[in-house]
Design a protein around this motif. Structure first.
Motif, PDB file in Angstrom:
ATOM      1  N   GLN B 336      10.544 -18.510  -7.850  1.00  0.00           N
ATOM      2  CA  GLN B 336      11.154 -19.336  -6.807  1.00  0.00           C
ATOM      3  C   GLN B 336      10.421 -20.678  -6.664  1.00  0.00           C
ATOM      4  O   GLN B 336      11.020 -21.730  -6.450  1.00  0.00           O
ATOM      5  CB  GLN B 336      11.071 -18.531  -5.501  1.00  0.00           C
ATOM      6  CG  GLN B 336      11.809 -19.101  -4.327  1.00  0.00           C
ATOM      7  CD  GLN B 336      11.474 -18.305  -3.066  1.00  0.00           C
ATOM      8  OE1 GLN B 336      10.436 -17.657  -2.967  1.00  0.00           O
ATOM      9  NE2 GLN B 336      12.353 -18.366  -2.080  1.00  0.00           N
ATOM     10  N   GLN B 337       9.086 -20.613  -6.779  1.00  0.00           N
ATOM     11  CA  GLN B 337       8.260 -21.810  -6.650  1.00  0.00           C
ATOM     12  C   GLN B 337       8.473 -22.757  -7.826  1.00  0.00           C
ATOM     13  O   GLN B 337       8.563 -23.970  -7.654  1.00  0.00           O
ATOM     14  CB  GLN B 337       6.785 -21.381  -6.549  1.00  0.00           C
ATOM     15  CG  GLN B 337       5.799 -22.515  -6.356  1.00  0.00           C
ATOM     16  CD  GLN B 337       5.974 -23.159  -5.004  1.00  0.00           C
ATOM     17  OE1 GLN B 337       5.604 -22.603  -3.987  1.00  0.00           O
ATOM     18  NE2 GLN B 337       6.579 -24.341  -4.979  1.00  0.00           N
ATOM     19  N   GLU B 339      11.147 -22.930  -9.612  1.00  0.00           N
ATOM     20  CA  GLU B 339      12.493 -23.501  -9.485  1.00  0.00           C
ATOM     21  C   GLU B 339      12.546 -24.611  -8.442  1.00  0.00           C
ATOM     22  O   GLU B 339      13.161 -25.657  -8.662  1.00  0.00           O
ATOM     23  CB  GLU B 339      13.495 -22.394  -9.129  1.00  0.00           C
ATOM     24  CG  GLU B 339      13.772 -21.463 -10.300  1.00  0.00           C
ATOM     25  CD  GLU B 339      14.550 -20.200  -9.894  1.00  0.00           C
ATOM     26  OE1 GLU B 339      14.838 -19.393 -10.797  1.00  0.00           O
ATOM     27  OE2 GLU B 339      14.849 -20.046  -8.683  1.00  0.00           O
ATOM     28  N   SER B 340      11.912 -24.378  -7.316  1.00  0.00           N
ATOM     29  CA  SER B 340      12.003 -25.411  -6.277  1.00  0.00           C
ATOM     30  C   SER B 340      11.208 -26.651  -6.682  1.00  0.00           C
ATOM     31  O   SER B 340      11.553 -27.767  -6.302  1.00  0.00           O
ATOM     32  CB  SER B 340      11.578 -24.870  -4.909  1.00  0.00           C
ATOM     33  OG  SER B 340      10.205 -24.587  -4.896  1.00  0.00           O
TER      34      SER B 340
END
Lengths: 359, 359
Positions: B336-337, B339-340
């Motif tokens: 998630q990190q 990707e963001s």
């Protein structure tokens, strides 16, 4: 329970200290320190400790008429050898120095070695606050607390205190052991026949126990926060921080080197370490006292989860108990305390405390 | 999970800050602060926060090219207006001043207003320790913690840090929120589908909850110590002490006046308060570093309750993670990190992080 007129408690404790050779000032200062703890609802740190200090003097482990000495100093710091005087004498000396330096430079940071138990940490932080400073006091104590994951004790209850003056008669008053609770609280559960909450104490196997008898006999406290899952390592870290400021900085006994609690004065001088700090809040933004009061009053007015239990600001409980005690003009003691004080009076050939029985 | 070469993380974060107008020094210092948190295993304070700071700059809530200014000073104290710069710029300025004053007088005590999040508190205490001082750092944060008995939040996670140099390559490293846990730990339980331990968080009714989803949505943390029976009021007192040193002393926003967490930069400048302290241990008893090392090594060698879980000195966990990260030369991030961060790179038109996939 018995009640004693406040001034009579002071008279009795002062007489006891004088009877074993302490000079008048040392005797009065130590008695005043103990009395404050009783008035503020911390009886473990009050009359309850008198005999321990008396025994230390009798055995020569404490020498109340020595003079503390500054070993090294800079504009804002001092390193003091308490020369084994009573904790109150050492701590007045240390905090007076910290306050003097804070007046000159904005901050005073004083470490003390060669001292004895100096009672309720809040007494010393309060002394600075009474003169307009943010006061901080730290002391090391005998090993009672097991670091997180450890089977055995390695640090004391190592209290810290921060007291600061506010407006409208308010003040910030924090005085806390860095263990979850003090031994006295375990004793109270034992007397009530109730189990302990989680996170207070370990049994001899190093595991948490809720058995009050086992916990009392083992005397191995858990740090603030309890077990590892509830971040007890933070309480361990705080206790270690207090030791860093006290014994490790001052060169007194520290951590596991501090003698065990001794009621008989055995084991030689305690050589405890303290740390006293004073900071002048006027050196920062104007309005410190008002912001502090606004905060304290905001906390008290927060909606409580249980309407019967209002939110209290740090120190509210202690201040309320002191106000009640002062309004009555008496201090209350449990029967056992009254009896042991009478026995001590007899042993020291001091006039016993005049006890007013409970109504 | 993805791995990124350490220097590439620094490059990416620095580029992001520069892309929104921060000068090179401010950008690098803030990136270095965030990277240290990732290396030491505190990902909540690392790359995870980059976008928050970027949004603050874009919205004008943070002005990275301003200069902090000393508003008032004495021999050992200073009051600083950070003028809304990035937390790293403000904190280097504050701690540099504290160290300078400690060199001159033995102690430096600096409060800062008008600042922004300054990351991992330990970074700042470490800065003083690296130069031979006992370093302390405090900061206030957005309200997330309910004082004991309160239904609602009134104080932040208000971290405190104490770092001190020891001999044989050791150091004392304490960096802790004054809440039982940070929100990130609740999020982790939620992801694992496990209930919370007692004493972490409250539900909307103000009562303790072990329901991770309810706790995460309510975002109302309990102080270190948990509930009242386990002395949570001590953790509340510590959080209040941190606020006393930060917002109440510096005149920044304080307590319930601090803006809520905002990922979008809404709500105007954060106007957070910090406090930085440096103390010269050489001003006290000789042998400070050796006593500290002896203590640290004693704690580690204590017999553990569970032989598989050795006792750790404060900071051991963080230091081991940093050593592992540095030995690999990479930092690991959850998917998630990664990707963001890629999305942020696109938005800012910055070269994306070069990600080495996990083996």
């Amino acid at each position: 329970m018995g009640k004693v007129v406040t001034s009579e408690v002071l008279r009795f404790m002062t007489d006891c200290f004088k009877s074993v050779g302490a000079n008048a000032k040392a005797a009065e200062q130590q008695a005043e320190l103990l009395l404050r703890a009783d008035r503020m609802g911390h009886p473990s740190h009050g009359l309850n400790r008198l005999e321990l200090y008396i025994n230390d003097i009798i055995k020569g482990a404490c020498q109340p008429n020595n003079q503390p000495k500054v070993l090294k100093q800079s504009a804002s710091t001092a390193w003091v050898d308490a020369n084994n005087v009573l904790g109150a004498t050492a701590s007045h000396f240390g905090m007076d120095l910290a306050i003097k330096k804070a007046r000159d430079t904005g901050v005073g940071w004083v470490t003390v070695k060669g001292s004895n138990h100096n009672g309720m940490a809040g007494f010393w932080a309060q002394k600075a606050s009474d003169q307009g400073f943010i006061g901080m006091a730290f002391t090391n104590t005998s090993p009672l607390m097991a670091p997180t994951r450890s089977k055995k004790q390695a640090l004391g209850t190592n209290p810290l205190s921060v007291v600061a003056p506010a407006s409208q008669g308010e003040s910030f008053y924090l005085d806390m052991a860095t263990t979850a609770v003090a031994v006295g609280k375990i004793e109270m559960q034992l007397r009530k026949g109730e189990p302990l909450p989680h996170g207070w104490a370990q049994g001899p196997d190093g595991k948490e126990t809720t058995d009050a008898r086992l916990a009392f006999d083992t005397c191995c406290l858990m740090p603030l926060g309890g077990g590892e899952k509830t971040s007890g390592y933070k309480g361990f870290g705080l206790a270690a921080m207090v030791e860093l400021f006290c014994g490790i900085s001052s060169g007194s006994n520290y951590g596991h080197h501090v003698r065990s609690w001794s009621h008989s004065g055995a084991g030689g001088p305690a050589n405890l370490g303290h740390c006293f700090v004073a900071i002048d809040p006027e050196n920062f933004a104007p309005g410190f006292k008002d912001r502090l009061t606004e905060s304290i009053q905001h906390w008290r007015q927060l909606e409580p989860t249980d309407p019967k239990l209002p939110v209290q600001a740090p120190g509210d409980k202690e201040k309320a108990l002191a106000r009640q005690s002062d309004a009555r003009g008496t201090v209350s003691y449990v029967k056992q305390q009254i009896e042991s004080s009478a026995a001590l009076a007899k042993r020291l050939q001091v006039k016993p405390m005049d006890v007013v029985l409970d109504d």
